[in-house]
Design a protein around this motif. Structure first.
Motif, PDB file in Angstrom:
ATOM      1  N   PRO A  24       2.658   3.152  10.929  1.00 14.85           N
ATOM      2  CA  PRO A  24       1.494   2.442  11.475  1.00 14.85           C
ATOM      3  C   PRO A  24       1.839   1.007  11.881  1.00 14.85           C
ATOM      4  CG  PRO A  24       1.425   2.397   9.101  1.00 14.85           C
ATOM      5  CD  PRO A  24       2.638   3.196   9.464  1.00 14.85           C
ATOM      6  N   ASP A  25       1.002   0.445  12.738  1.00 21.35           N
ATOM      7  CA  ASP A  25       1.120  -0.976  13.071  1.00 21.35           C
ATOM      8  C   ASP A  25       0.454  -1.838  12.017  1.00 21.35           C
ATOM      9  OD1 ASP A  25       2.370  -0.811  15.773  1.00 21.35           O
ATOM     10  OD2 ASP A  25       0.569   0.359  16.190  1.00 21.35           O
ATOM     11  N   VAL A  26      -0.605  -1.317  11.416  1.00 21.30           N
ATOM     12  CA  VAL A  26      -1.348  -2.079  10.415  1.00 21.30           C
ATOM     13  C   VAL A  26      -1.984  -1.091   9.432  1.00 21.30           C
ATOM     14  CG1 VAL A  26      -3.461  -2.158  11.831  1.00 21.30           C
ATOM     15  CG2 VAL A  26      -3.031  -3.956  10.140  1.00 21.30           C
ATOM     16  N   VAL A  27      -2.033  -1.508   8.150  1.00 20.46           N
ATOM     17  CA  VAL A  27      -2.547  -0.635   7.093  1.00 20.46           C
ATOM     18  C   VAL A  27      -3.543  -1.402   6.230  1.00 20.46           C
ATOM     19  CG1 VAL A  27      -1.948   0.964   5.233  1.00 20.46           C
ATOM     20  CG2 VAL A  27      -0.220   0.368   6.962  1.00 20.46           C
ATOM     21  N   ALA A  28      -4.716  -0.826   6.008  1.00 26.43           N
ATOM     22  CA  ALA A  28      -5.665  -1.329   5.016  1.00 26.43           C
ATOM     23  C   ALA A  28      -5.363  -0.623   3.695  1.00 26.43           C
ATOM     24  CB  ALA A  28      -7.101  -1.050   5.453  1.00 26.43           C
ATOM     25  N   VAL A  29      -5.103  -1.403   2.646  1.00 27.45           N
ATOM     26  CA  VAL A  29      -4.696  -0.838   1.361  1.00 27.45           C
ATOM     27  C   VAL A  29      -5.720  -1.232   0.300  1.00 27.45           C
ATOM     28  CG1 VAL A  29      -2.787  -0.557  -0.254  1.00 27.45           C
ATOM     29  CG2 VAL A  29      -2.312  -1.237   2.096  1.00 27.45           C
ATOM     30  N   GLN A  30      -6.188  -0.266  -0.468  1.00 30.20           N
ATOM     31  CA  GLN A  30      -7.173  -0.539  -1.518  1.00 30.20           C
ATOM     32  C   GLN A  30      -6.613  -0.158  -2.892  1.00 30.20           C
ATOM     33  OE1 GLN A  30      -8.683   2.184   0.920  1.00 30.20           O
ATOM     34  NE2 GLN A  30      -8.133   0.470   2.248  1.00 30.20           N
TER      35      GLN A  30
ATOM     36  N   GLU B  72       9.378  -2.506   0.990  1.00 28.26           N
ATOM     37  CA  GLU B  72       9.895  -1.146   1.164  1.00 28.26           C
ATOM     38  C   GLU B  72       9.658  -0.610   2.572  1.00 28.26           C
ATOM     39  OE1 GLU B  72       9.490   1.871  -1.727  1.00 28.26           O
ATOM     40  OE2 GLU B  72       9.315   0.488  -3.421  1.00 28.26           O
ATOM     41  N   VAL B  73       8.550  -1.022   3.189  1.00 30.44           N
ATOM     42  CA  VAL B  73       8.228  -0.490   4.523  1.00 30.44           C
ATOM     43  C   VAL B  73       8.494  -1.511   5.631  1.00 30.44           C
ATOM     44  CG1 VAL B  73       6.518   1.088   3.579  1.00 30.44           C
ATOM     45  CG2 VAL B  73       5.772  -1.160   4.384  1.00 30.44           C
ATOM     46  N   SER B  74       9.064  -2.661   5.260  1.00 35.17           N
ATOM     47  CA  SER B  74       9.429  -3.716   6.224  1.00 35.17           C
ATOM     48  C   SER B  74       8.220  -4.196   7.028  1.00 35.17           C
ATOM     49  CB  SER B  74      10.529  -3.221   7.173  1.00 35.17           C
ATOM     50  OG  SER B  74      11.681  -2.857   6.455  1.00 35.17           O
ATOM     51  N   MET B  75       7.153  -4.577   6.302  1.00 32.19           N
ATOM     52  CA  MET B  75       5.946  -5.103   6.925  1.00 32.19           C
ATOM     53  C   MET B  75       5.531  -6.395   6.229  1.00 32.19           C
ATOM     54  SD  MET B  75       3.823  -1.495   7.439  1.00 32.19           S
ATOM     55  CE  MET B  75       2.704  -1.984   8.753  1.00 32.19           C
ATOM     56  N   CYS B  76       4.640  -7.140   6.861  1.00 33.42           N
ATOM     57  CA  CYS B  76       4.072  -8.345   6.257  1.00 33.42           C
ATOM     58  C   CYS B  76       2.937  -7.944   5.321  1.00 33.42           C
ATOM     59  CB  CYS B  76       3.531  -9.276   7.335  1.00 33.42           C
ATOM     60  SG  CYS B  76       4.752  -9.825   8.543  1.00 33.42           S
TER      61      CYS B  76
ATOM     62  N   LYS C 294      -4.391  -9.879 -11.064  1.00 36.36           N
ATOM     63  CA  LYS C 294      -5.484  -9.686 -10.123  1.00 36.36           C
ATOM     64  C   LYS C 294      -5.533  -8.233  -9.660  1.00 36.36           C
ATOM     65  CE  LYS C 294      -6.416 -14.156  -9.950  1.00 36.36           C
ATOM     66  NZ  LYS C 294      -7.678 -14.718 -10.485  1.00 36.36           N
ATOM     67  N   TYR C 295      -6.688  -7.858  -9.119  1.00 40.91           N
ATOM     68  CA  TYR C 295      -6.891  -6.517  -8.587  1.00 40.91           C
ATOM     69  C   TYR C 295      -7.737  -6.655  -7.326  1.00 40.91           C
ATOM     70  CZ  TYR C 295      -8.898  -1.731  -8.466  1.00 40.91           C
ATOM     71  OH  TYR C 295      -9.309  -0.471  -8.099  1.00 40.91           O
ATOM     72  N   GLY C 296      -7.318  -6.005  -6.244  1.00 43.67           N
ATOM     73  CA  GLY C 296      -8.076  -6.161  -5.008  1.00 43.67           C
ATOM     74  C   GLY C 296      -7.576  -5.268  -3.894  1.00 43.67           C
ATOM     75  N   VAL C 297      -7.571  -5.825  -2.682  1.00 41.55           N
ATOM     76  CA  VAL C 297      -7.199  -5.068  -1.485  1.00 41.55           C
ATOM     77  C   VAL C 297      -6.147  -5.849  -0.712  1.00 41.55           C
ATOM     78  CG1 VAL C 297      -9.499  -4.027  -1.328  1.00 41.55           C
ATOM     79  CG2 VAL C 297      -8.988  -6.096  -0.014  1.00 41.55           C
ATOM     80  N   GLY C 298      -5.520  -5.168   0.237  1.00 40.09           N
ATOM     81  CA  GLY C 298      -4.491  -5.849   1.019  1.00 40.09           C
ATOM     82  C   GLY C 298      -4.338  -5.255   2.397  1.00 40.09           C
ATOM     83  N   VAL C 299      -3.561  -5.943   3.212  1.00 38.02           N
ATOM     84  CA  VAL C 299      -3.215  -5.477   4.552  1.00 38.02           C
ATOM     85  C   VAL C 299      -1.704  -5.572   4.716  1.00 38.02           C
ATOM     86  CG1 VAL C 299      -3.319  -6.063   7.018  1.00 38.02           C
ATOM     87  CG2 VAL C 299      -5.421  -6.007   5.657  1.00 38.02           C
ATOM     88  N   LEU C 300      -1.117  -4.498   5.205  1.00 35.31           N
ATOM     89  CA  LEU C 300       0.277  -4.486   5.620  1.00 35.31           C
ATOM     90  C   LEU C 300       0.307  -4.454   7.144  1.00 35.31           C
ATOM     91  CD1 LEU C 300       1.637  -1.754   3.169  1.00 35.31           C
ATOM     92  CD2 LEU C 300       1.941  -4.231   2.951  1.00 35.31           C
ATOM     93  N   SER C 301       1.190  -5.224   7.738  1.00 29.76           N
ATOM     94  CA  SER C 301       1.206  -5.301   9.199  1.00 29.76           C
ATOM     95  C   SER C 301       2.616  -5.547   9.718  1.00 29.76           C
ATOM     96  CB  SER C 301       0.282  -6.423   9.683  1.00 29.76           C
ATOM     97  OG  SER C 301       0.672  -7.676   9.140  1.00 29.76           O
ATOM     98  N   LYS C 302       2.919  -4.940  10.864  1.00 30.25           N
ATOM     99  CA  LYS C 302       4.193  -5.212  11.522  1.00 30.25           C
ATOM    100  C   LYS C 302       4.195  -6.625  12.103  1.00 30.25           C
ATOM    101  CE  LYS C 302       5.470  -0.462  12.700  1.00 30.25           C
ATOM    102  NZ  LYS C 302       5.746   0.492  13.805  1.00 30.25           N
TER     103      LYS C 302
ATOM    104  N   VAL D   2      -8.228 -10.435   8.498  1.00 30.29           N
ATOM    105  CA  VAL D   2      -6.889 -10.844   8.930  1.00 30.29           C
ATOM    106  C   VAL D   2      -6.867 -10.905  10.455  1.00 30.29           C
ATOM    107  CG1 VAL D   2      -4.421 -10.400   8.761  1.00 30.29           C
ATOM    108  CG2 VAL D   2      -5.930  -9.666   6.909  1.00 30.29           C
ATOM    109  N   GLU D   3      -6.480 -12.040  10.985  1.00 27.59           N
ATOM    110  CA  GLU D   3      -6.459 -12.225  12.440  1.00 27.59           C
ATOM    111  C   GLU D   3      -5.042 -12.099  12.982  1.00 27.59           C
ATOM    112  OE1 GLU D   3      -7.717 -15.439  15.945  1.00 27.59           O
ATOM    113  OE2 GLU D   3      -8.051 -15.932  13.822  1.00 27.59           O
ATOM    114  N   PHE D   4      -4.929 -11.318  14.069  1.00 29.53           N
ATOM    115  CA  PHE D   4      -3.679 -11.183  14.799  1.00 29.53           C
ATOM    116  C   PHE D   4      -3.891 -11.690  16.227  1.00 29.53           C
ATOM    117  CE2 PHE D   4      -3.653  -7.939  11.473  1.00 29.53           C
ATOM    118  CZ  PHE D   4      -2.455  -8.240  10.834  1.00 29.53           C
TER     119      PHE D   4
END
Length: 256
Positions: free
Chosen positions: A64-70, A91-95, A108-116, A139-141
């Motif tokens: 994917p180009d971007v991932v919402a992770v919960q 591991e997946v070479s993303m931000c 902490k516990y929450g959510v995240g975004v992985l992005s190329k 998150v703004e791109f």
């Protein structure tokens, strides 16, 4: 032929091949965005084994180009002090971009975004949740805004979250996507109401929970359509990952 001339010749021959692997494009030449949403249960699978390598592999298979992770821990005792999102990003070479919803187990516990693509900016917004506090990560791109959330289990709090989501989406001056585990089925009041402002991009007929034998859809990807933006879904699918988490990931490929 000298070694120098040989290398120059080889380089000139190989250069065109770099253009032979274009970004995802549709038939009109528009660039397509591949979006993934995944509730990873902090890497704990259906077999009750915590294994982030399996989660990373599931993401890599989609590319994917971007991932919402919960459901993501950050340096908790439960995770052995690991920054889970950062480890996945490596591991997946993303931000990685993280938003904490609650303090938990020493971290902490929450959510995240992985992005190329490296984000230009980000912020988080608290959301209601009487069983536990919730959060929206914005998150703004360069060309779009991507939001990730994990909504409350309580229908009343889900509905109370809607005005906040709408308010944040209305601020966007770019196409905006909202993805995550919304803890609501397609026939719920939440999903019915949210479609006044958002276009559902994922296929709600494809089931995501529980991962071993899914019998309902709880995970969604949507685009904010009230802002005047239109979205063309090229494909939408649920990968058949049945072990790495208690949810299956959901994926769309879209142009906008």
């Amino acid at each position: 032929m000298s070694k120098y001339l040989l290398w120059v010749t080889l380089i000139c021959c190989w250069l065109p091949l770099f253009d032979a692997f274009p970004k995802k494009e549709d038939h009109s030449g528009e660039e397509a965005l591949r979006i993934m949403s995944y509730n990873i249960r902090n890497g704990r699978g259906m077999d009750d084994v915590a294994d982030l390598d399996r989660v990373a592999a599931a993401i890599q298979r989609v590319d994917p180009d971007v991932v919402a992770v919960q459901e993501v821990d950050s340096v908790t005792r439960r995770s052995g002090g690991t920054d889970v999102l950062r480890k996945l990003a490596d591991e997946v070479s993303m931000c990685s971009t993280y938003a904490s919803a609650i303090s938990f187990d020493g971290g902490k516990y929450g959510v995240g975004v992985l992005s190329k693509e490296k984000p230009l900016a980000f912020h988080s917004v608290p959301l209601p949740g009487r069983e536990e506090e919730r959060v929206l990560l914005w998150v703004e791109f360069e060309d779009y805004i991507f939001c990730c959330t994990h909504l409350s289990l309580t229908p009343e709090d889900q509905m109370l979250s809607l005005p906040i989501l709408r308010k944040e989406a209305a601020k966007a001056r770019k196409p905006l996507f909202l993805a995550g585990d919304w803890n609501a089925c397609p026939d719920s009041p939440l999903i019915g109401d949210i479609q006044r402002d958002f276009q559902l991009l994922s296929d709600t007929d494809q089931l995501t929970f529980p991962a071993s034998e899914p019998d309902r859809c709880l995970d969604y990807i949507a685009g904010y359509s009230k802002g005047g933006h239109s979205f063309n879904v090229r494909s939408a699918w649920v990968p058949g990952e049945s072990v790495a988490s208690d949810h299956r990931p959901v994926v769309v490929e879209v142009t906008f």
